[in-house]
Write a protein that holds these residues in place. Sequence first.
Motif, short mmCIF file in Angstrom:
data_model
loop_
_atom_site.label_atom_id
_atom_site.label_comp_id
_atom_site.label_asym_id
_atom_site.label_seq_id
_atom_site.Cartn_x
_atom_site.Cartn_y
_atom_site.Cartn_z
N ARG A 22 0.81 -1.20 0.00
CA ARG A 22 0.00 0.00 0.00
C ARG A 22 0.86 1.27 0.00
O ARG A 22 0.59 2.21 -0.74
N TYR A 23 1.90 1.25 0.78
CA TYR A 23 2.70 2.45 1.00
C TYR A 23 3.63 2.75 -0.18
O TYR A 23 3.95 3.89 -0.43
N TYR A 24 4.07 1.72 -0.89
CA TYR A 24 5.03 1.93 -1.97
C TYR A 24 4.48 1.61 -3.34
O TYR A 24 5.14 1.88 -4.34
N GLY A 59 2.03 -3.82 -23.82
CA GLY A 59 3.37 -4.10 -23.26
C GLY A 59 3.93 -2.97 -22.40
O GLY A 59 5.09 -3.02 -22.00
N VAL A 60 3.11 -1.97 -22.12
CA VAL A 60 3.59 -0.88 -21.27
C VAL A 60 3.50 -1.33 -19.81
O VAL A 60 2.51 -1.91 -19.40
N THR A 61 4.56 -1.09 -19.04
CA THR A 61 4.49 -1.41 -17.62
C THR A 61 4.69 -0.14 -16.79
O THR A 61 5.36 0.79 -17.25
N VAL A 62 4.11 -0.15 -15.61
CA VAL A 62 4.16 1.04 -14.77
C VAL A 62 4.60 0.64 -13.36
O VAL A 62 4.14 -0.36 -12.83
N GLN A 63 5.53 1.40 -12.81
CA GLN A 63 5.93 1.17 -11.42
C GLN A 63 5.92 2.50 -10.68
O GLN A 63 6.00 3.55 -11.29
N PHE A 64 5.84 2.38 -9.36
CA PHE A 64 5.79 3.59 -8.56
C PHE A 64 7.02 3.68 -7.68
O PHE A 64 7.53 2.67 -7.21
N ASP A 65 7.46 4.87 -7.45
CA ASP A 65 8.60 5.08 -6.57
C ASP A 65 8.30 6.31 -5.71
O ASP A 65 8.16 7.41 -6.25
N PHE A 66 8.16 6.10 -4.42
CA PHE A 66 7.85 7.22 -3.52
C PHE A 66 9.13 7.80 -2.95
O PHE A 66 10.02 7.07 -2.54
N ASP A 67 9.20 9.11 -2.91
CA ASP A 67 10.40 9.80 -2.46
C ASP A 67 11.65 9.14 -3.03
O ASP A 67 12.48 8.59 -2.29
N PRO A 68 11.76 9.16 -4.35
CA PRO A 68 12.86 8.43 -4.99
C PRO A 68 14.22 8.91 -4.52
O PRO A 68 14.39 10.07 -4.14
N MET A 69 15.18 7.99 -4.54
CA MET A 69 16.53 8.32 -4.06
C MET A 69 17.47 8.62 -5.21
O MET A 69 18.50 9.22 -5.03
N ARG A 70 17.17 8.10 -6.37
CA ARG A 70 18.10 8.30 -7.49
C ARG A 70 17.32 8.79 -8.69
O ARG A 70 16.15 8.57 -8.83
N GLY A 71 18.07 9.38 -9.60
CA GLY A 71 17.56 9.69 -10.95
C GLY A 71 16.40 10.64 -11.02
O GLY A 71 15.79 11.02 -10.09
#
Length: 751
Positions: free
Chosen positions: A95-97, A739-751
């Motif tokens: 849930r959180y990420y 073929g599209v994929t989606v990911q989530f990144d909360f408060d990302p650390m890189r890039g």
Amino acid sequence: MAFPEYANIIIDISHEKVDRLFQYRIPKTMLGKVEVGASVDVPFGRGNTRRKGYVIELCEEPDIDASRIKELFGLSEGMESAEDISIRLAAWMKRYYGSTMIAALKTVIPVCKKQNRQVHKFVSMRLAGDEATAAYHESIRKKQKARERILKELLDNEGERLPYELITSKLSVTAQTLKSMENAGIIRIEQEEYFRNPVAATTGRYSDKVLSPEQQNIVDTVSRDFDAGKRDTYLIHGITGSGKTEVYIALIDEMIKRGRQAIVLIPEIALTYQTLMRFYRHFGERVSVMNSSLSPGEKYDQMERAKSGDIDIIIGPRSALFTPFPNTGIIIIDEEHESTYKSENSPRYHARETAIELARLVPGGAAVVLGSATPSLEAYYRAQRGEYHLFELNRRLTGGTLPTVETADLRQELKSGNRSIFSRRLQELMEDRLGKGEQAMLFINRRGLAGFISCRSCGHVFKCPHCDVSLSEHRGGRLICHYCGHEERRPSLCPECGSKYVSSFRAGTEQIEDEVRKMWPAARVIRMDADTTRTKGSYDRILSAFANKEADVLVGTQMIVKGHDFPDVTLVGILAADMSLYASDFHASERTFQLLTQAAGRAGRGDKPGNVVIQSYQPEHYSIQAAVRQDYKGFYEEEIAYRDLLRYPPISHMMCVQIQSRTEEDGMEYGNRLRAVMEQQRVREAVFIGPALAPIARINDIFRLAIYVKLDDYDMLVRLKDICEKYIKQLEDMGKMRGVTVQFDFDPMRG
Ligand code: ADP
Ligand code: ZN
Ligand code: ZN
């Protein structure tokens, strides 16, 4: 609102089987009360035996004919098991990420591969006094480096038994070498069965330090809070050598007295022999170490030992957090600011936040202790706001003076005709130290940016045809892509303009090594970077070679600035401090400050004073200036003001929606749709950026785009994520994702 009526349930919790789900109907009376992560009792198999299962997903529609779906009995009752906690933690991570429940489960549940029980082996000296010393000198004469290392260690720790795995992994002594030394009657290799008594493992040679008042205050405060039923998060801000590790050991002692267990996270790179031995000496075989060189079977075995109460302390990198102790009392995260604490795979969890959640979930609750010489902005900000309890340790307990740090302005060097990669000041100090037989470390920020090839005439940069990053030049005229491994020969003429002035732009580690050899032919140089540490054990081998003074100069990437103590290093040169400043990422200044501070901390660890030279094109930058002054607080104030201005974490929160697609158009189209779906929610104050191509737009011919959403309210960001997930699920069900994929990144650390 209608509640989902079906639940997908997992019965057998083992890593290999988490994909096997069974669908059940939720009884009418329980609709809305059964949540993802809940443990439930279900009728299972032909005989409908009562089994415990966990809810992984809730569904509105049945997957099969509804009449064939059994109804679950209800929520299971009774004591919470370690398993229940793992599942609840996974549900929280999902849930959180933002990830699937399956991916979250696979993260928290160790791979199940039963193997023969691991026996604990120890190595000790068999020869007596003079004979032992003679064997040591013989190994030096015969240049048997591995023998020399182990014999030195055994002599230094007379009468002690050293853990076998630590010797093979950290001292890089092979099993063969040990075997032949055993056969020659030099050493003894013993197995655990002979020593059931845990006390036997510790030799008593270890004398506990009397803690300083500052150290004791930390131990007392945390213990007192614990006994009063208060569970808190504590941040210890203390320079390297200020006694943090000693505090961790004392805290763990306190927890063990209370019948609790301890999880200690240390970045893999800092899991050095010296540090691990300190824990072994104190806790003997009640401690276990996890590192990436263990096989899945060995890791699983450790998890079993933790579950059954064989051990009280686990030390390891990020994933050691998921050790299923029956009664965890404390979670310690050393070098809390390290970016390796954030997972690069979905769920992109951060060990700090996850530890705090885990501490909340475990029976009776646990304390969380964070430590760092350069705390993350995030942690320090929380401490400033009173969310974490802050402790400061300001003294180096081993004496040793702090190094003198100065900058060298590379613009000035060029103006005065110095075209070498070493400033005049650094050259001068190198001469001095090499002359005195002292050691130097030369550090370059980042490999990817260094050593790229360009045309001096037209500016053409050679890039990987698949990944859109510049290729790096290696010896023998090879150009290599460090993402996908693509390799090509370096052309002699520029393909764009035909000019022959094609050359590497700036020095990488190999060029620095060459340059050092050219300028100081007598100096012995070793290099440490991703190329020289590819094989197992090479990292530790290089460091121990340098520690044993088999070289005068160590050249390397950020790997060389972490962990190890080299008392004879009196000079640290940072060749291009700017490289990390130019990274396209809001953490750039923070990373630069941390790296410079760590690198500077390598100089003058012994009794001789040290010098640090930071070379830069922008020495006036506040992160460089603060590093020169060794002023964390000053850096923090500047940096937090910048984050505040631009609403970056930790002031605000940021979600990165990462889209991967086979064509750029597809990625852009889906990105725009997702953004529109989120914008429809009319969340006030949400700021949307993108979709745009990521800094590295293509890896292995897959395009990468990102949408950034900034918002103060984390829970609201999670809601936007939920809405995206729902929308994606709809498209998937209609077979429209292309073929599209989606990911989530909360408060990302890189890039
Ligand atoms: P950190 O983890 O902050 O780098 P350590 O705990 O490793 O610091 O301590 C640095 C050095 O100081 C170690 O050699 C340790 O043995 C020593 N030390 C720590 N605490 C004390 C103390 N109370 N008295 C004497 N020496 C100490
Ligand atoms: Zn050209
Ligand atoms: Zn590539």
